[in-house]
Structure formats: C-alpha cells, structure tokens
Design an enzyme around this catalytic site. Structure first.
Site, PDB file in Angstrom:
ATOM      1  N   GLY A 134      74.205  62.035  74.593  1.00 22.43           N
ATOM      2  CA  GLY A 134      72.515  62.087  75.512  1.00 22.43           C
ATOM      3  C   GLY A 134      72.970  60.942  77.467  1.00 22.43           C
ATOM      4  O   GLY A 134      72.111  60.496  77.433  1.00 22.43           O
ATOM      5  N   ASP A 186      74.738  73.647  83.051  1.00 24.54           N
ATOM      6  CA  ASP A 186      75.457  73.227  81.720  1.00 24.54           C
ATOM      7  C   ASP A 186      76.336  73.632  81.281  1.00 24.54           C
ATOM      8  O   ASP A 186      77.597  73.587  81.136  1.00 24.54           O
ATOM      9  CB  ASP A 186      74.591  72.094  81.010  1.00 24.54           C
ATOM     10  CG  ASP A 186      74.200  70.936  82.018  1.00 24.54           C
ATOM     11  OD1 ASP A 186      74.251  71.126  83.581  1.00 24.54           O
ATOM     12  OD2 ASP A 186      73.402  70.070  81.272  1.00 24.54           O
ATOM     13  N   ASP A 231      69.548  74.448  89.726  1.00 23.82           N
ATOM     14  CA  ASP A 231      69.530  75.322  89.149  1.00 23.82           C
ATOM     15  C   ASP A 231      68.218  76.245  88.371  1.00 23.82           C
ATOM     16  O   ASP A 231      68.552  77.464  88.580  1.00 23.82           O
ATOM     17  CB  ASP A 231      70.737  75.117  87.958  1.00 23.82           C
ATOM     18  CG  ASP A 231      70.458  74.125  86.697  1.00 23.82           C
ATOM     19  OD1 ASP A 231      68.808  73.457  87.091  1.00 23.82           O
ATOM     20  OD2 ASP A 231      70.792  73.955  85.899  1.00 23.82           O
TER      21      ASP A 231
HETATM   22  C1  GLA Z   1      70.587  68.841  82.886  1.00 20.81           C
HETATM   23  C2  GLA Z   1      69.981  70.352  82.471  1.00 20.81           C
HETATM   24  C3  GLA Z   1      70.182  71.589  83.869  1.00 20.81           C
HETATM   25  C4  GLA Z   1      70.170  70.575  85.197  1.00 20.81           C
HETATM   26  C5  GLA Z   1      70.679  69.193  85.404  1.00 20.81           C
HETATM   27  C6  GLA Z   1      69.873  68.585  87.188  1.00 20.81           C
HETATM   28  O1  GLA Z   1      71.312  68.494  82.766  1.00 20.81           O
HETATM   29  O2  GLA Z   1      70.048  70.559  81.413  1.00 20.81           O
HETATM   30  O3  GLA Z   1      70.364  72.639  83.533  1.00 20.81           O
HETATM   31  O4  GLA Z   1      68.513  71.552  85.502  1.00 20.81           O
HETATM   32  O5  GLA Z   1      69.488  68.539  84.277  1.00 20.81           O
HETATM   33  O6  GLA Z   1      70.505  69.696  87.665  1.00 20.81           O
END
Ligand code: GLA
Length: 387
Positions: free
Chosen positions: A123, A173, A35
């Site tokens: 977490g 996310d 991302d």
């Molecule tokens: C975490 C970050 C996301 C993404 C993932 C890995 O969840 O918050 O933005 O980069 O790691 O894909």
C-alpha cells in the site's frame, strides 16, 4: 527464498512439485494520472515485488498464505464459490484474477496451495496489488498452458482490480509489472496500448524511492473521485471535439475550452491530465537526447501540477519532494503513483545518495513527525516463472 520453502512445507507439506513465480512492483517516472485518461505513462518494473511458491492441489480447494500477513493465517476458499469476501482480505486480489480467467473460458479444475511473499512495501504506491494480480495471472497462465501474453495478463489484472476489487485504476501498474524490461523504462500510450522500451541506465545516478510511511486512508475513494472529475471534463470537451479521451487533446485545445467549464476544479483536473501527457513525451525525448537536466525539470513540473491542479499530494509528499529538490546531486524528484501518501521517486547522483537520504529523512521527520524509508531500485524484467 528459504523462508518461502520452509513455510510452504510447514503449512502444506511436500514442496517437490511446487513452482516459483515472481511479479515486480513498479515506479512511475513521469506521466501520473494519465493512464485512465488515455494518455502516456513512463514507468519501469522494479527489482522488488511479490514471489509465490505454488502447487496444484488434488481437489477444488485453494489455500493461500502470505508471509506479509501472517497474522491473518491461511485463507481458504473453494473454486465453486469465488464471490468477493471481505474476510479474505488480501487474497481477494488473486481470487479476482481467477474469476477473470474463468470469464475467458479458462477454468481451473483444481485448486492451489500458495505461499506469497512480497519484498515491496504494501500500500505504498509501488503497485503491491498489481504485482499480486499479475503474479496470479502468470501462475494461471503457466498451469493452464494458455497462450496469454504479458499484455493480456496485464489487462486481466486490471479487470480484476476494476470489477472485483472496485478501484477504477488504469492499465499502467499491471502493464509495467507484466511487461517490464531489465535496464529499461516503458513509454506506454494507454489509449492504444502501443509501447516502446527506452533505455534507463543513468550512469552515475541512482533511482531512490522515498516512502512517506503515511497511511493512505481514503486513497481509493479519492482516486475514484478524480476519475469521475475527468469523465465530467471529457464530456464537456466532447461537445467541441470528437474524442474518446482527454489524452487526445493538446494544451492549446484545452485552454480554448476553458470558458465551457463552470466548475473550475474540473477544468484544473483536465489541465493536469492534458499537460502531464505532453510533459511525458517531452521527458522521454529529453532522455533520448541524454538531457537529464530537462528530464529532472519536467519531473518537478509534474509534481507541481499534481500538487496544485490535481491535488493528490499532501504535506508528506510535498515535504519529501521539496527537500529533495534542495539537495545537492538530486536532479529530479516527484511523487509517484496515485498520491495521497505513498512514495516519491528521485534521481540522485551516486556519490550523493547517502547524504540525500540522511538530509531528506531528517527534515521530513522534523516537518511531519513521521519516519521516511528509502529504497535504491533498478529497472527490471517483468513477471516470470523462476526456474
Ligand atoms: C495508481 C493506479 C494507476 C495510475 C496511477 C496514477 O497507481 O493504479 O492506474 O492511475 O495511480 O498515475
């Protein structure tokens, strides 16, 4: 729900003017660490996440309480002092969102009393923090009667995490939490924010999440380290291509650039980002052809790339995934989220789920001394007020 209501009335009194909100966690099916490289991701929102019962207060005071952190008690702050405060612990996430709203001219003239409750493990890589950011954005949007849509709220949540919390996460996310759709996953191009929903109803199969229960320790700093390595790779690629992100390269273009990379670690990070991006598109295509076997194979390739080139797995995630691959009825397994601990995602034949959990759980404990937890989840709608 009862617990939320009782806690609210015990702590803050009358609940009659309160409103209930929910924002889901997410699981990423494929497209990991792409991302922030302007690539594709394929997450879905879950039916677990964070709830909040909120009521406006008559002054500028905010009183936040989380049933998940009851030992911390009520966290109190005033809207006139919204600086990051370590003592405010988890409440810095929603506070950061208030700050980002204010930067857009969306200022509150009253505070809130809120009780939060998450049924998503904290977490563990299922976006408990993004869900609380999107939740706060949804609450503010409702009370301020602003016209922010789900994508805006996702971007505001990401800005809070980047600027206020200091983790340079991408948009995946928050986007999944804000924009999820029941029975669908989202193919999102993080460069343009163009997205499309893909039906994710796997008849006869279940999505099983396995939690390593490993404390993630330095995960945030390792995450930022990968981010920096990808920036370095991009700079090198930009000497030959006019691109803004690694996501714009195809595999062949990157391979041609290899001689320019003195640092082979940086090259391998870029190799993961570029190949994972292509893999994600292939996986979504396989899914649209109902070719679950290819989808599962691409999930395995994704894990191997994250293990060997991006180096974000570790013995716990590798143990869960390798043993999942060996199980009858498991057609796909990989780590999900940032890595360094956290969870794996598995697609398992419905009638084999019990055996899968028993076997993978037992071997995991033998191999690591830890106890894994398993959740069966469903792709669900994004953040909303529950009326
Ligand atoms: C975490 C970050 C996301 C993404 C993932 C890995 O969840 O918050 O933005 O980069 O790691 O894909």
């Amino acid at each position: 729900m009862e617990n939320l209501n009782t806690t609210f009335s015990n702590l803050f009194g009358d609940i009659s003017n309160s409103r209930l909100f929910f924002a889901p966690g997410r699981v990423n099916l494929i497209g990991e660490h792409t991302d922030y490289n302007g690539g594709n991701v394929f997450p879905c929102a879950l039916d677990i996440g964070t709830y909040a019962l909120a009521r406006e207060s008559s002054n500028k005071k905010c009183r936040f309480y989380s049933l998940n952190f009851d030992h911390i008690g009520i966290i109190e702050f005033n809207l006139d002092d919204l600086l990051f405060d370590e003592n405010h612990n988890w409440a810095n996430y929603p506070k950061g969102v208030i700050v980002e709203f204010a930067k857009l001219g969306l200022n509150l003239n009253h505070g809130f009393d809120i009780v939060f409750y998450g049924n998503i493990p904290n977490g563990a890589g299922l976006s408990s923090s993004a869900s609380i950011e999107v939740l706060m954005g949804t609450i503010l949007n409702a009370y301020l009667k602003s016209d922010k849509n789900g994508v805006d709220i996702a971007l505001i949540g990401q800005a809070a995490e980047n600027k206020y919390i200091g983790v340079g996460c991408g948009i995946m996310d928050q986007f999944a939490s804000a924009m999820g759709k029941n029975k669908h996953a989202i193919l999102l191009d993080c460069n343009t924010l163009k997205y499309q929903y893909a039906p994710f109803e796997l008849s006869g199969y279940k999505i099983v999440i396995a939690n390593t229960n490993k404390r993630r320790g330095l995960a945030d700093s390792k995450y930022n380290e990968r981010l920096a390595e990808c920036k370095e790779a991009l700079k090198i690629a930009q000497t030959k291509h006019s691109i803004l992100s690694l996501g714009e390269l195809n595999n062949e273009q990157l391979i041609e650039l290899e001689p320019l990379f003195d640092n082979k670690i940086v090259y391998r990070r870029a190799y993961h980002a570029v190949t994972e991006n292509q893999r994600t598109l292939k996986a979504v295509e396989a899914l649209s052809n109902n070719d679950l076997m290819t989808f599962g194979k691409l999930m395995a390739d994704s894990h191997i790339s994250l293990r060997d080139d991006y180096e974000v797995t570790g013995i716990e995630l590798d143990s869960l995934v390798k043993n999942a691959w060996d199980q009858d009825g498991c057609i796909g397994a990989r780590m999900t989220g940032a890595g360094f601990g956290g969870c794996t995602v598995n697609i398992v034949s419905e009638d084999k789920v019990d055996n899968f959990i028993k076997n993978v759980g037992n071997i995991y404990t033998k191999e690591t001394g830890l106890i894994a937890e398993f959740y069966i989840v469903n792709p669900s709608d994004g953040a909303r007020e529950i009326i």
